[in-house]
Structure formats: C-alpha cells, structure tokens
Motif scaffolding. Structure first.
Motif, mmCIF file in Angstrom:
data_model
loop_
_atom_site.group_PDB
_atom_site.id
_atom_site.type_symbol
_atom_site.label_atom_id
_atom_site.label_comp_id
_atom_site.label_asym_id
_atom_site.label_seq_id
_atom_site.Cartn_x
_atom_site.Cartn_y
_atom_site.Cartn_z
ATOM 1 N N VAL A 33 0.838 -1.206 0.000
ATOM 2 C CA VAL A 33 0.000 0.000 0.000
ATOM 3 C C VAL A 33 0.871 1.254 0.000
ATOM 4 O O VAL A 33 0.577 2.233 -0.699
ATOM 5 C CB VAL A 33 -0.969 -0.029 1.207
ATOM 6 N N GLU A 34 1.958 1.215 0.797
ATOM 7 C CA GLU A 34 2.875 2.365 0.818
ATOM 8 C C GLU A 34 3.502 2.590 -0.551
ATOM 9 O O GLU A 34 3.638 3.727 -1.006
ATOM 10 C CB GLU A 34 3.966 2.144 1.878
ATOM 11 N N MET A 35 3.874 1.488 -1.224
ATOM 12 C CA MET A 35 4.451 1.618 -2.571
ATOM 13 C C MET A 35 3.429 2.218 -3.542
ATOM 14 O O MET A 35 3.744 3.105 -4.323
ATOM 15 C CB MET A 35 4.923 0.245 -3.072
ATOM 16 N N GLN A 36 2.189 1.714 -3.489
ATOM 17 C CA GLN A 36 1.142 2.242 -4.372
ATOM 18 C C GLN A 36 0.854 3.706 -4.062
ATOM 19 O O GLN A 36 0.675 4.526 -4.977
ATOM 20 C CB GLN A 36 -0.130 1.406 -4.233
ATOM 21 N N LEU A 37 0.807 4.021 -2.763
ATOM 22 C CA LEU A 37 0.574 5.413 -2.379
ATOM 23 C C LEU A 37 1.697 6.310 -2.866
ATOM 24 O O LEU A 37 1.456 7.420 -3.374
ATOM 25 C CB LEU A 37 0.424 5.507 -0.867
ATOM 26 N N SER A 38 2.919 5.824 -2.760
ATOM 27 C CA SER A 38 4.066 6.605 -3.237
ATOM 28 C C SER A 38 3.991 6.816 -4.747
ATOM 29 O O SER A 38 4.229 7.915 -5.252
ATOM 30 C CB SER A 38 5.359 5.879 -2.855
ATOM 31 N N ASN A 39 3.640 5.739 -5.455
ATOM 32 C CA ASN A 39 3.489 5.870 -6.916
ATOM 33 C C ASN A 39 2.378 6.850 -7.269
ATOM 34 O O ASN A 39 2.513 7.666 -8.190
ATOM 35 C CB ASN A 39 3.200 4.499 -7.534
ATOM 36 N N LEU A 40 1.247 6.758 -6.547
ATOM 37 C CA LEU A 40 0.129 7.675 -6.820
ATOM 38 C C LEU A 40 0.506 9.116 -6.498
ATOM 39 O O LEU A 40 0.110 10.046 -7.224
ATOM 40 C CB LEU A 40 -1.097 7.265 -6.001
ATOM 41 N N GLU A 41 1.279 9.309 -5.427
ATOM 42 C CA GLU A 41 1.716 10.672 -5.101
ATOM 43 C C GLU A 41 2.642 11.224 -6.173
ATOM 44 O O GLU A 41 2.532 12.386 -6.551
ATOM 45 C CB GLU A 41 2.409 10.678 -3.736
ATOM 46 N N ARG A 42 3.534 10.377 -6.700
ATOM 47 C CA ARG A 42 4.415 10.833 -7.787
ATOM 48 C C ARG A 42 3.607 11.154 -9.048
ATOM 49 O O ARG A 42 3.834 12.152 -9.717
ATOM 50 C CB ARG A 42 5.477 9.769 -8.083
ATOM 51 N N GLU A 43 2.636 10.283 -9.353
ATOM 52 C CA GLU A 43 1.796 10.514 -10.533
ATOM 53 C C GLU A 43 0.966 11.780 -10.357
ATOM 54 O O GLU A 43 0.805 12.566 -11.296
ATOM 55 C CB GLU A 43 0.885 9.301 -10.743
ATOM 56 N N PHE A 44 0.430 11.978 -9.122
ATOM 57 C CA PHE A 44 -0.342 13.190 -8.859
ATOM 58 C C PHE A 44 0.526 14.431 -9.000
ATOM 59 O O PHE A 44 0.094 15.442 -9.570
ATOM 60 C CB PHE A 44 -0.937 13.118 -7.450
ATOM 61 N N ALA A 45 1.761 14.349 -8.495
ATOM 62 C CA ALA A 45 2.672 15.491 -8.618
ATOM 63 C C ALA A 45 2.973 15.782 -10.082
ATOM 64 O O ALA A 45 3.006 16.937 -10.513
ATOM 65 C CB ALA A 45 3.953 15.218 -7.841
ATOM 66 N N SER A 46 3.153 14.711 -10.875
ATOM 67 C CA SER A 46 3.434 14.901 -12.302
ATOM 68 C C SER A 46 2.232 15.511 -13.023
ATOM 69 O O SER A 46 2.359 16.466 -13.793
ATOM 70 C CB SER A 46 3.803 13.555 -12.926
ATOM 71 N N VAL A 47 1.035 14.956 -12.733
ATOM 72 C CA VAL A 47 -0.187 15.481 -13.369
ATOM 73 C C VAL A 47 -0.450 16.912 -12.921
ATOM 74 O O VAL A 47 -0.868 17.762 -13.711
ATOM 75 C CB VAL A 47 -1.382 14.555 -13.055
ATOM 76 N N ASN A 48 -0.202 17.193 -11.656
ATOM 77 C CA ASN A 48 -0.399 18.544 -11.139
ATOM 78 C C ASN A 48 0.544 19.534 -11.812
ATOM 79 O O ASN A 48 0.160 20.662 -12.146
ATOM 80 C CB ASN A 48 -0.199 18.544 -9.631
ATOM 81 N N ALA A 49 1.799 19.101 -12.029
ATOM 82 C CA ALA A 49 2.759 19.976 -12.718
ATOM 83 C C ALA A 49 2.310 20.236 -14.148
ATOM 84 O O ALA A 49 2.385 21.364 -14.651
ATOM 85 C CB ALA A 49 4.145 19.336 -12.686
ATOM 86 N N VAL A 50 1.817 19.164 -14.828
ATOM 87 C CA VAL A 50 1.310 19.337 -16.207
ATOM 88 C C VAL A 50 0.112 20.273 -16.205
ATOM 89 O O VAL A 50 -0.033 21.138 -17.088
ATOM 90 C CB VAL A 50 0.946 17.963 -16.813
ATOM 91 N N ASN A 51 -0.774 20.118 -15.206
ATOM 92 C CA ASN A 51 -1.959 20.975 -15.113
ATOM 93 C C ASN A 51 -1.559 22.441 -14.926
ATOM 94 O O ASN A 51 -2.107 23.341 -15.574
ATOM 95 C CB ASN A 51 -2.822 20.491 -13.953
ATOM 96 N N LYS A 52 -0.597 22.675 -14.021
ATOM 97 C CA LYS A 52 -0.145 24.051 -13.808
ATOM 98 C C LYS A 52 0.483 24.619 -15.081
ATOM 99 O O LYS A 52 0.258 25.776 -15.442
ATOM 100 C CB LYS A 52 0.860 24.086 -12.658
ATOM 101 N N ASN A 53 1.265 23.788 -15.778
ATOM 102 C CA ASN A 53 1.901 24.237 -17.024
ATOM 103 C C ASN A 53 0.849 24.573 -18.077
ATOM 104 O O ASN A 53 0.938 25.595 -18.770
ATOM 105 C CB ASN A 53 2.845 23.139 -17.531
ATOM 106 N N GLN A 54 -0.177 23.719 -18.185
ATOM 107 C CA GLN A 54 -1.228 23.976 -19.172
ATOM 108 C C GLN A 54 -2.054 25.207 -18.807
ATOM 109 O O GLN A 54 -2.475 25.960 -19.686
ATOM 110 C CB GLN A 54 -2.125 22.748 -19.295
ATOM 111 N N LYS A 55 -2.281 25.412 -17.497
ATOM 112 C CA LYS A 55 -3.000 26.630 -17.084
ATOM 113 C C LYS A 55 -2.185 27.871 -17.424
ATOM 114 O O LYS A 55 -2.731 28.883 -17.872
ATOM 115 C CB LYS A 55 -3.291 26.577 -15.586
ATOM 116 N N SER A 56 -0.883 27.783 -17.236
ATOM 117 C CA SER A 56 -0.019 28.919 -17.586
ATOM 118 C C SER A 56 -0.053 29.172 -19.088
ATOM 119 O O SER A 56 -0.145 30.323 -19.539
ATOM 120 C CB SER A 56 1.410 28.620 -17.125
ATOM 121 N N GLN A 57 0.015 28.080 -19.886
ATOM 122 C CA GLN A 57 -0.075 28.240 -21.332
ATOM 123 C C GLN A 57 -1.423 28.813 -21.745
ATOM 124 O O GLN A 57 -1.504 29.642 -22.662
ATOM 125 C CB GLN A 57 0.146 26.889 -22.016
ATOM 126 N N LEU A 58 -2.503 28.366 -21.064
ATOM 127 C CA LEU A 58 -3.836 28.893 -21.369
ATOM 128 C C LEU A 58 -3.909 30.393 -21.108
ATOM 129 O O LEU A 58 -4.459 31.155 -21.916
ATOM 130 C CB LEU A 58 -4.878 28.145 -20.544
#
Length: 198
Positions: A43-68
């Motif tokens: 569960v800790e491994m999955q949570l860590s992976n999900l946190e990394r994926e969320f951080a990556s998606v969040n960074a992409v979201n912020k980048n796309q909002k800036s581009q918008l």
C-alpha cells in the motif's frame, strides 16, 4: 517359550490433542504480521506511486494553465481594434472614391477629363448663325441647352452637327421643346439622356 506383550494403553485413555497450542498461535501471529507488513509495504508503494503521478499530473496541469493564460492574453491582443477598423473602413472608402474619380477624370468621352473650357470650345466651333444659346448646363452625364433660334428647323440642324464632336457625339436628346416668343423667335430647350454607367 514365546513372549507375549499386552498393550494396556487404549486410545480412549490418551489425552485429546489441543488445537490451539502456543507454537501454533505464535506461528499464526508471525504469519499474520508478515502478511500485514507485506500489505502495508504494498500500500505504501502504491501510495508513493500515486503521489508521484499526482505530482506529475499537477505539474502538467499548472503548465497547461499557464499556457492557457498566455494564449488568452495573446488572443486578447489579436482582437480587432475598433479605432483601427474604423480607420481601415475610412481608408477603403477614400480609395474607392479616388478610383471612381480617377476613372471619371481619365475618360476622354466625359467633360470632366478635358474641362468645361474644351466643351465650350467645341460648342464655339459648332456655331450656327441661326442659334443663340442663353444657358448651357453640362454635368452628371447630362447636357441641357436653352436658347433662341430664328427658325424652328435651325435647332435640329444645329444638333446634327454634334456627330463630329468629341464630347457631344453619341448623346441622345430626349427632352426637346420649342415655343414662339413675342418677337416671333423660337425659344428651345434640349436635354440629353444620362450616359450609361453614370
């Protein structure tokens, strides 16, 4: 002599086997602990992976909002300025008027290109002794002549001479009136039709 043995310990006399022994309970706890630790690790491994994926998606979201925001700013800058559009429409109108004026001024068959004096010079060349002009109106593709003639047939004879003129040839005279005044002279008014394209 043969020896005989008798087993006096019967199965009913044996103590019953205990299901839950200390060793078994300890083993069960150890296995449960290992399973729980494994599940927690997974569960800790999955949570860590999900946190990394969320951080990556969040960074992409912020980048796309800036581009918008940048694109919206660029679009707002690219919108048509009403003042410039008004100036463009005014310039287009001025150009269209100048082109029309240029066409009028360069048309050799119109009075505008050579001037009123050239038309008057041609009328002077077509002078008839029996015709006396009082008023000449030339403009907007029409011509109106009014004056006095000694005889009624002098007016048609004078108009027939227009065929040799540059400006007056080809004109269709649609209004023609003759009246006799008190001095027994013929007063006339002649008007031409408006040229095509005027």
């Amino acid at each position: 002599m043969a020896k005989y043995s008798i087993n006096l310990l019967q199965a009913d006399l044996l103590p019953p086997k205990v299901l839950w022994t200390l060793n078994r309970v300890a083993t069960l706890w150890a296995v449960t602990l290992v399973v729980m630790l494994s599940l927690i690790f997974i569960v800790e491994m999955q949570l860590s992976n999900l946190e990394r994926e969320f951080a990556s998606v969040n960074a992409v979201n912020k980048n796309q909002k800036s581009q918008l925001k940048n694109l919206e700013a660029a679009i707002s800058k690219n919108r048509t300025d009403t003042k410039l559009q008004t100036q463009l429409n005014t310039i287009k109108l001025v150009i269209a008027n100048k082109q029309h004026l240029h066409q009028q001024l360069t048309d050799p068959t119109q009075t505008y290109s050579a001037g009123f004096s050239s038309a008057m010079a041609e009328l002077a060349e077509l002078h008839n002794q029996n015709i006396s002009l009082k008023k000449v109106n030339i403009g907007n593709g029409t011509m109106t002549f009014s004056g006095i003639a000694r005889t009624p047939d002098a007016v048609p004879n004078w108009l027939s001479g227009f065929e040799s003129s540059t400006f007056l040839s080809g004109k269709r005279f649609i209004n023609f009136s003759l009246t006799e005044n008190e001095q027994k002279l013929t007063e006339f008014v002649v008007s031409s039709a408006q040229s095509k394209g005027e």
